[in-house]
Design an enzyme around this catalytic site. Structure first.
Site, mmCIF file in Angstrom:
data_model
loop_
_atom_site.group_PDB
_atom_site.id
_atom_site.type_symbol
_atom_site.label_atom_id
_atom_site.label_comp_id
_atom_site.label_asym_id
_atom_site.label_seq_id
_atom_site.Cartn_x
_atom_site.Cartn_y
_atom_site.Cartn_z
ATOM 1 N N ASP A 2 1.064 -1.094 0.361
ATOM 2 C CA ASP A 2 0.253 0.090 0.229
ATOM 3 C C ASP A 2 0.211 1.299 -0.096
ATOM 4 O O ASP A 2 1.694 1.382 0.572
ATOM 5 C CB ASP A 2 -0.818 0.400 1.001
ATOM 6 C CG ASP A 2 -1.632 1.164 1.381
ATOM 7 O OD1 ASP A 2 -2.035 2.204 0.912
ATOM 8 O OD2 ASP A 2 -2.096 1.230 2.426
ATOM 9 N N ASN A 4 -0.299 4.988 -0.406
ATOM 10 C CA ASN A 4 -0.889 5.673 0.510
ATOM 11 C C ASN A 4 -1.917 5.617 2.159
ATOM 12 O O ASN A 4 -2.142 6.644 2.177
ATOM 13 C CB ASN A 4 -1.974 6.779 -0.351
ATOM 14 C CG ASN A 4 -2.705 5.180 -0.838
ATOM 15 O OD1 ASN A 4 -2.961 4.118 -0.344
ATOM 16 N ND2 ASN A 4 -3.652 5.845 -2.028
ATOM 17 N N ASP A 6 -4.335 3.990 2.891
ATOM 18 C CA ASP A 6 -5.949 3.821 2.973
ATOM 19 C C ASP A 6 -5.782 1.972 3.272
ATOM 20 O O ASP A 6 -6.814 1.675 3.073
ATOM 21 C CB ASP A 6 -6.158 3.932 1.532
ATOM 22 C CG ASP A 6 -6.018 3.181 0.326
ATOM 23 O OD1 ASP A 6 -4.566 1.840 0.571
ATOM 24 O OD2 ASP A 6 -6.709 3.593 -0.288
ATOM 25 N N ASP A 10 -1.987 -1.212 -3.693
ATOM 26 C CA ASP A 10 -2.010 -0.351 -5.246
ATOM 27 C C ASP A 10 -1.186 -0.665 -5.804
ATOM 28 O O ASP A 10 -0.477 -1.212 -5.972
ATOM 29 C CB ASP A 10 -2.480 0.887 -4.742
ATOM 30 C CG ASP A 10 -1.516 1.474 -3.569
ATOM 31 O OD1 ASP A 10 0.070 1.789 -4.168
ATOM 32 O OD2 ASP A 10 -1.994 2.220 -2.467
ATOM 33 N N ASP A 79 -5.244 -10.265 -16.321
ATOM 34 C CA ASP A 79 -6.173 -11.418 -16.103
ATOM 35 C C ASP A 79 -6.882 -10.640 -16.487
ATOM 36 O O ASP A 79 -8.050 -9.677 -16.584
ATOM 37 C CB ASP A 79 -6.830 -11.013 -14.296
ATOM 38 C CG ASP A 79 -6.949 -12.375 -14.021
ATOM 39 O OD1 ASP A 79 -8.013 -13.016 -14.442
ATOM 40 O OD2 ASP A 79 -6.582 -12.648 -12.767
ATOM 41 N N ASP A 180 -9.600 -16.011 -17.231
ATOM 42 C CA ASP A 180 -10.194 -16.844 -15.364
ATOM 43 C C ASP A 180 -11.645 -18.037 -16.879
ATOM 44 O O ASP A 180 -12.076 -16.723 -17.351
ATOM 45 C CB ASP A 180 -11.557 -15.213 -15.130
ATOM 46 C CG ASP A 180 -11.919 -16.212 -13.777
ATOM 47 O OD1 ASP A 180 -10.896 -15.814 -13.061
ATOM 48 O OD2 ASP A 180 -12.962 -15.165 -13.678
ATOM 49 N N GLU A 234 -7.436 -20.521 -17.357
ATOM 50 C CA GLU A 234 -7.828 -20.860 -16.005
ATOM 51 C C GLU A 234 -9.235 -21.628 -15.851
ATOM 52 O O GLU A 234 -10.014 -21.877 -16.327
ATOM 53 C CB GLU A 234 -8.145 -20.128 -14.904
ATOM 54 C CG GLU A 234 -8.114 -20.688 -13.369
ATOM 55 C CD GLU A 234 -9.567 -19.969 -12.896
ATOM 56 O OE1 GLU A 234 -9.445 -20.660 -11.178
ATOM 57 O OE2 GLU A 234 -10.562 -19.450 -13.505
ATOM 58 N N HIS A 307 -4.839 -17.114 -5.590
ATOM 59 C CA HIS A 307 -4.716 -16.421 -4.380
ATOM 60 C C HIS A 307 -6.124 -16.928 -4.334
ATOM 61 O O HIS A 307 -6.965 -16.369 -3.774
ATOM 62 C CB HIS A 307 -5.549 -15.174 -6.148
ATOM 63 C CG HIS A 307 -6.020 -14.955 -6.806
ATOM 64 N ND1 HIS A 307 -5.500 -15.552 -8.348
ATOM 65 C CD2 HIS A 307 -7.413 -14.942 -7.033
ATOM 66 C CE1 HIS A 307 -6.326 -16.069 -8.666
ATOM 67 N NE2 HIS A 307 -8.344 -15.506 -8.475
ATOM 68 N N ASP A 308 -6.302 -18.158 -5.077
ATOM 69 C CA ASP A 308 -8.124 -18.506 -5.171
ATOM 70 C C ASP A 308 -7.784 -20.399 -3.857
ATOM 71 O O ASP A 308 -8.328 -20.977 -3.564
ATOM 72 C CB ASP A 308 -8.159 -19.757 -5.656
ATOM 73 C CG ASP A 308 -9.049 -18.069 -6.979
ATOM 74 O OD1 ASP A 308 -9.847 -17.160 -6.495
ATOM 75 O OD2 ASP A 308 -9.059 -18.949 -8.183
HETATM 76 O O1 ISL Z 1 -11.634 -21.156 -5.692
HETATM 77 C C1 ISL Z 1 -12.560 -21.848 -5.894
HETATM 78 C C2 ISL Z 1 -12.977 -22.752 -5.040
HETATM 79 O O2 ISL Z 1 -12.643 -22.041 -3.376
HETATM 80 C C3 ISL Z 1 -13.027 -22.099 -7.405
HETATM 81 O O3 ISL Z 1 -14.303 -22.511 -8.207
HETATM 82 C C4 ISL Z 1 -13.013 -20.972 -7.990
HETATM 83 O O4 ISL Z 1 -13.469 -20.100 -7.711
HETATM 84 C C5 ISL Z 1 -12.668 -20.986 -9.498
HETATM 85 O O5 ISL Z 1 -11.561 -21.370 -10.169
HETATM 86 C C6 ISL Z 1 -13.012 -19.832 -10.447
HETATM 87 O O6 ISL Z 1 -11.603 -18.430 -10.533
HETATM 88 C C7 ISL Z 1 -11.392 -17.664 -10.797
HETATM 89 O O7 ISL Z 1 -12.962 -17.086 -11.203
HETATM 90 C C8 ISL Z 1 -13.804 -16.218 -9.705
HETATM 91 C C9 ISL Z 1 -12.633 -15.896 -9.371
HETATM 92 O O8 ISL Z 1 -13.383 -15.406 -7.887
HETATM 93 C C10 ISL Z 1 -11.648 -15.994 -8.493
HETATM 94 O O9 ISL Z 1 -10.793 -15.842 -7.897
HETATM 95 C C11 ISL Z 1 -10.645 -16.713 -9.788
HETATM 96 O O10 ISL Z 1 -9.666 -16.610 -9.927
HETATM 97 C C12 ISL Z 1 -14.277 -15.744 -10.551
HETATM 98 O O11 ISL Z 1 -14.589 -14.789 -11.491
HETATM 99 CA CA CA Z 2 -3.484 2.349 -1.427
#
Ligand code: ISL
Ligand code: CA
Length: 536
Positions: A2, A4, A6, A10, A79, A180, A234, A307-308
């Protein structure tokens, strides 16, 4: 990072850390969505594809970031989230106004069936995949949150809009896209009821759907093939045979896919929130299958987390006593397989899952919806549910990056949008950079080793002892060179027998996560030990 105060990371924050990223050995940065978004699903709900999210900065900040990346010889992957948009996108605001609005067919609208949802499909984020809209008396489809209406890919205008967006960013000079849920765009005509179940009802009617390959080929022909870029789709649930159609060398669709097999094997039967300990042979079988299945036919992608997904060391290693050793071992594997390795932020310092005390500390829409459905409305046991969340939650990977030991891990001078993991005093970038034996420095060496060892990149794959419950043993072969890898996935000493076909006397150690002189011989591997040899 971050910039700034908040509390939200960013673009300027990222720009300020480019030297650090470059220093690790990174070639390409894949950035999660940074477009204009009301942020119902951390930017995966986009309300303007040609603008930047207010919280993240401005287009000028973006241009600066892109320049900074290119100036350091790195590339940027954006993405592309086009299975759905935000319900606040102007297309959807128009679409919901009336049945004859020119944007009506940009989304998937259906009449109620017996006063209820048009079919039984469930959303990935709990509950039905349909939301009723008073204005026109119809339902719209949303495979994810109700603020993420699915775009109608059957409509040629929608596809043209998507290709224009892709062109817009490629013309700006970005180097490719991570797409995605790129196997969900095409839905079976008539949207039939899915088979029985509690989760994922209906997937058989839109996963790798009837026109999906046509759509990807069209995008390739019309846009992506005209640029020197890379694409990775993905694809949760994609079977190998389908993956070959997306990435096959002669297919002209995508360069790579992210397959999900390894993410699905530690879940429960039809309940991905449940979890179990996976016997090593099952985990190895997944990786080995994709190594062999794509070899020579299409390029693989390799990842442990993103991130998932939960943090790697908490899920597949040991986030206690052997945190450093096991994380190094796991990445020794990732960097010695065929395919492009992806390393998620914080993995290079061995960040772990977080254990928040209360549901209120979690932010993710997937978690919040599930809690509402199961605990608040369904009466499930809160402690048991929290236990599943602590294992599986996407927020495990989303806690702020741990830069140093100061308050809020140096991520922000304000209040972070999601609490930092309390272990930041021991696990942080500053500590890792000062320690020659850190995970960071080991990964840096691993990356260097890979880049300078063609067999580590291009070699084919052969596994030994697939049924071994403690060790993953494999070799790679390329132009007369052999890479031989042994990995101990346990916290115990385990004995290794060198396969007869491997000429141990000619083996030179390339890298290992233990010190001292190592020779390839029959003997013991220490807890989470990993060794990589070159034989030529
Ligand atoms: O992470 C999942 C379950 O915990 C998966 O079902 C995930 O939602 C799926 O892989 C799709 O992921 C992608 O599309 C989603 C978004 O929330 C995820 O962050 C993204 O990586 C919807 O856009
Ligand atoms: Ca920020």
């Amino acid at each position: 990072m971050d910039s700034n105060g908040d509390g939200i990371g960013d673009l300027k924050g990222v720009t300020s850390k480019l030297d650090y990223i470059k220093d690790l050995g990174v070639d390409v940065i894949w950035m999660s969505p940074c477009y204009k978004s009301p942020n119902d699903d951390n930017g995966y709900d986009i309300s303007d594809y040609r603008d930047i999210m207010d919280e993240f900065g401005t287009m000028e900040d973006f241009n600066e970031l892109l320049e900074g990346i290119h100036a350091r010889g790195m590339k940027l992957l954006m993405d592309l989230v086009v299975n759905h948009s935000s319900d606040e996108h102007k297309w959807f605001l128009e679409s919901r106004k009336s049945k004859d609005n020119p944007y009506r067919d940009y989304y998937i609208w259906r009449d109620p069936r017996d006063g209820k949802e048009p079919n039984n499909w469930t959303s990935f984020f709990s509950g039905p995949a349909w939301e009723y809209d008073e204005a026109t008396g119809q339902y719209y489809l949303h495979l994810f949150s109700k603020k993420q209406p699915d775009l109608n890919w059957e409509n040629e205008k929608v596809r043209e809009e998507v290709y224009d967006i892709v062109k817009f960013w490629l013309d700006k000079g970005i180097d490719g896209f991570r797409m995605d849920v790129a196997n969900l765009y095409s839905k079976v005509e008539g949207l039939p009821d899915g088979g029985p179940g509690y989760e994922n009802v209906g997937t058989e009617f839109y996963q790798d759907g009837p026109r999906i390959h046509e759509f990807h080929h069209e995008m390739y022909e019309k846009v992506t093939s005209k640029y020197d870029i890379m694409t990775v789709g993905e694809m949760s649930g994609v079977p190998l045979e389908q993956a070959l159609k997306y990435v096959g060398n002669d297919r002209e669709e995508l360069n790579m896919v992210f397959q999900f097999d390894q993410n699905l094997i530690d879940g429960g039967e039809n309940d991905h929130w449940a979890h179990r300990t996976v016997p090593l042979p099952e985990l190895k079988a997944v990786f080995s299958k994709w190594q062999n299945g794509l070899n020579g036919k299409g390029w693989n992608s390799l990842y442990w987390t993103n991130h998932d997904q939960p943090r790697t060391v908490s899920r597949w290693g040991n986030d206690g006593e052997y945190r450093k050793k096991s994380q190094k071992m796991l990445y020794t594997m990732l960097l010695t397989l065929q395919g492009t390795p992806y390393i998620y932020q914080g993995e290079e310092i061995g960040m772990t899952n977080v254990s928040f005390d209360s549901i209120d500390d979690y932010d993710d829409v997937e978690i919040r919806n599930m809690w509402q459905e199961r605990v608040v409305r369904g009466g499930a046991d809160p402690e048991e549910t929290l236990d599943n969340i602590r294992y599986r939650a996407r927020d495990n990977a989303r806690t702020p990056m741990q830069w140093d030991e100061t308050e809020n891990a140096g991520f922000t001078t304000g209040t972070p949008w999601l609490k930092v993991n309390p272990n930041y005093k021991e696990i942080n970038v500053k500590e890792a950079l000062e320690d020659p034996d850190s995970i960071f420095h080991y990964m840096q060496r691993l990356i260097r080793m890979r880049k300078s060892t063609p067999v580590a990149i291009y070699g084919d794959f052969k596994e030994y002892e697939p049924e071994n419950e403690s060790l993953y043993i494999y070799e790679r072969n390329y132009e007369g060179a052999k890479l031989f890898v042994v990995l101990n996935f346990t916290d115990k000493e385990v004995s290794l027998t060198v396969p007869e076909a491997v000429d141990a006397s000619a083996a030179k150690l390339l890298i290992s996560n233990y010190d001292g002189e190592q020779k390839l011989t029959d003997g013991k591997l220490l807890p989470y030990e990993g060794q990589v040899y070159l034989i030529q």
